[in-house]
Design an enzyme around this catalytic site. Structure first.
Site, PDB file in Angstrom:
ATOM      1  NE  ARG A  21     -42.507-120.854  -5.486  1.00  0.00           N
ATOM      2  CZ  ARG A  21     -43.688-120.266  -5.290  1.00  0.00           C
ATOM      3  NH1 ARG A  21     -44.832-120.720  -5.653  1.00  0.00           N
ATOM      4  NH2 ARG A  21     -43.970-118.900  -4.474  1.00  0.00           N
ATOM      5  CE  LYS A  28     -40.704-113.164  -8.440  1.00  0.00           C
ATOM      6  NZ  LYS A  28     -41.649-113.932  -7.458  1.00  0.00           N
TER       7      LYS A  28
END
Ligand code: UD1
Ligand code: CA
Length: 486
Positions: A21, A28
């Site tokens: 996401r 990330k």
């Protein structure tokens, strides 16, 4: 909270997830806040427990993640997660990497950056004091969507954790939403008894909605074999919040910054506008520093007492001395002396060292320059690859011409020198103590101490030139009026 606990046998930091996401090429956990990567924050919190083994479980973008975490923490044990998905599998492989361990095993996440050493050690202390098999760090949240629900028995002990998706399916299948409605959630951070953990993990299956090996299944199994499973509840929801996308990255980054600013204000720093002041975690501020709005202090920047920084200033790895003033300045790897004055609109590049009470004024760029005590570079210029002695006054618009197109050369200016406006120093060149240069001088040869150097040609003035060549111009009109008056 008593910190009587003994240090854990291991802390396992889970960092194998894909972080889809974030929509980023960068893994990330390598995104950063407060000047440190997310996983860096997680590793620092883990390190504070002084574990015998510190383990990171990796998989997604393995090479980049491993390079980064080993640079951050060379003692770290790397465990690779295989094709079997789930937090349970991740921890299992973390344990495999260090072999059988007795004592406490702590599990944390690489994408939960605000977790503090205090909360972690309180979790471990509670776990050890209560002689639990498992202690879960839990929190009561307004919206439990996405989180595992903590299910308790009549005595308040934990019977199991039910994952969000499984809780919804259960409600659908049975028409009973009791578990789905629970608002106490699993943070994903735990202290385990190492032997219980290893034993129960071996029994965990992938038989659930997501087909993953859930770490949370360990709780029910530990309880079934007679272990005590309890929680340590934190009131501080931000501490257990993870980063899944860039909106959370910004929100948690702002929260980290708010907390850092608060800590500094409590330590005696005036921060006029904390919301526009950004301070990295490794920055050091002394008591009675004042920070004005729109200021960013990065890296290992260190500000001594009484100094005023800002407004509109960005400093990266800059050291500022006592009572110095730095306004509207961009600086990197520079040292600013005690009582010195910088700005406004000043660009300090690496290797700039400004002596005590010295000045670098408006529209100056400096690089790799040692400026002596009390020396002043007040307006408009460039000083690079130079030494400037004590109390010298560098006139407006002076330039060190340090680059001959191939190589860089040094300019050496002594003490108590006075240079005229628009002097150009064609390096390599040296100016002796107490020497002067005239306005517009181009210094190509060394100037001895006490000499005046000038090389401007004699001025030639052509009378009436404008009146004859530009008779209809506004300039000519103004000149005629001036001539009539005189
Ligand atoms: C997990 C918990 C859930 C809890 C939530 C808190 C399980 C089964 N569920 O949810 O109860 O409320 O965390 O955020 O544990 N990871 C790996 N390998 C994997 C899967 C995950 O290393 O195979 C790492 C991820 O990188 C991440 C962390 O574990 O740092 C949590 O993974 P994530 O998928 O976000 O958690 P959930 O399973 O949704
Ligand atoms: Ca998550």
């Amino acid at each position: 909270m008593p910190l009587s606990s003994s240090s854990p046998a291991a802390v396992i930091v889970l960092a194998a997830g894909a972080g889809t996401r974030m929509k980023s090429d960068l893994p990330k956990i390598l995104h950063s806040m407060g000047g440190r990567s997310l996983v860096g924050h997680a590793l620092d919190a883990a390190t504070s427990l002084d574990p015998d083994h510190l383990v990171a479980v990796v998989r997604h973008q393995r090479e980049r993640v491993v390079d980064h975490v080993l640079e951050h923490n060379p003692q770290l044990v790397i465990a690779d997660q295989d094709d079997i998905p789930g937090t349970g599998r991740a921890v299992e492989q973390g344990l495999e990497a260090i072999g059988a361990v007795d004592g406490t095993v702590v599990v944390t996440y690489g994408d939960v950056p605000l977790l503090t050493p205090e909360t972690l050690s309180a979790l471990v202390a509670e776990h050890q004091d209560a002689k639990n098999a498992v202690t879960v760090l839990s929190a009561n949240v307004p919206d439990a969507t996405g989180y595992g629900r903590i299910v308790r028995d009549d005595n308040g002990l934990v019977t199991q954790i039910v994952e969000h998706k499984d809780a919804l399916k259960l409600a659908e299948d049975t028409g009973d939403s009791t578990i789905a409605d629970i608002t106490e959630i699993n943070s994903g951070i735990y202290a385990f008894d190492g032997a219980v953990l290893a034993r129960t993990l071996a029994q965990v299956s992938t038989d659930n909605v997501q087909g993953e090996k859930y770490l949370t299944d360990v709780l029910g199994l530990a309880r079934a074999e007679g272990g005590r499973v309890a929680t340590y509840v934190t009131e501080d929801l931000m501490e257990v919040e993870g980063v899944n996308d860039r909106t959370q990255l910004a929100a948690l980054g702002a929260e980290l910054n708010r907390r850092l600013a608060q800590r500094w204000m409590r330590a005696g720093v005036t921060i006029v506008d904390p919301t526009t002041t950004w301070i990295d975690v490794d920055v050091e501020l002394a008591q009675d520093v004042t920070i004005k709005p729109n200021t960013q202090l990065h890296g290992t920047t260190k500000i001594a007492t009484g100094a005023t920084i800002g407004p509109d200033t960005t400093l990266v790895d800059v050291v500022v001395g006592e009572a110095a003033t730095v306004r509207r300045t961009e600086g990197t790897e520079a040292v600013i002396g005690q009582g010195a004055n910088v700005g406004p609109f000043t660009y300090l590049r690496p290797g700039t060292v400004l002596g005590d009470t010295g000045k670098i004024g408006a529209f100056y760029e400096t690089k790799n320059v040692n400026i002596g005590r009390g020396a002043k570079l007040s307006h408009l210029g460039y000083a690079g690859d130079a030494d400037i002695g004590e109390n010298s006054n560098i006139g407006c618009g002076n330039i060190t011409a340090n680059y001959d197109g191939v190589n860089k050369h040094r300019t050496e200016i002594g003490a108590e020198v006075r240079t005229g406006s628009n002097t150009v120093f064609t390096a390599p060149v040296a100016i002796g103590d107490g020497a002067y240069t005239a306005a517009g001088a181009v210094i190509r040869q060394d100037v001895p101490a006490g000499a005046l150097a000038m090389n401007a040609v004699k001025q030639r003035t052509i009378e009436e030139w404008v009146l004859e060549r530009r008779p209809d111009s506004a300039a000519a009109k103004a000149a005629r009026i001036a001539n009539e008056k005189s």
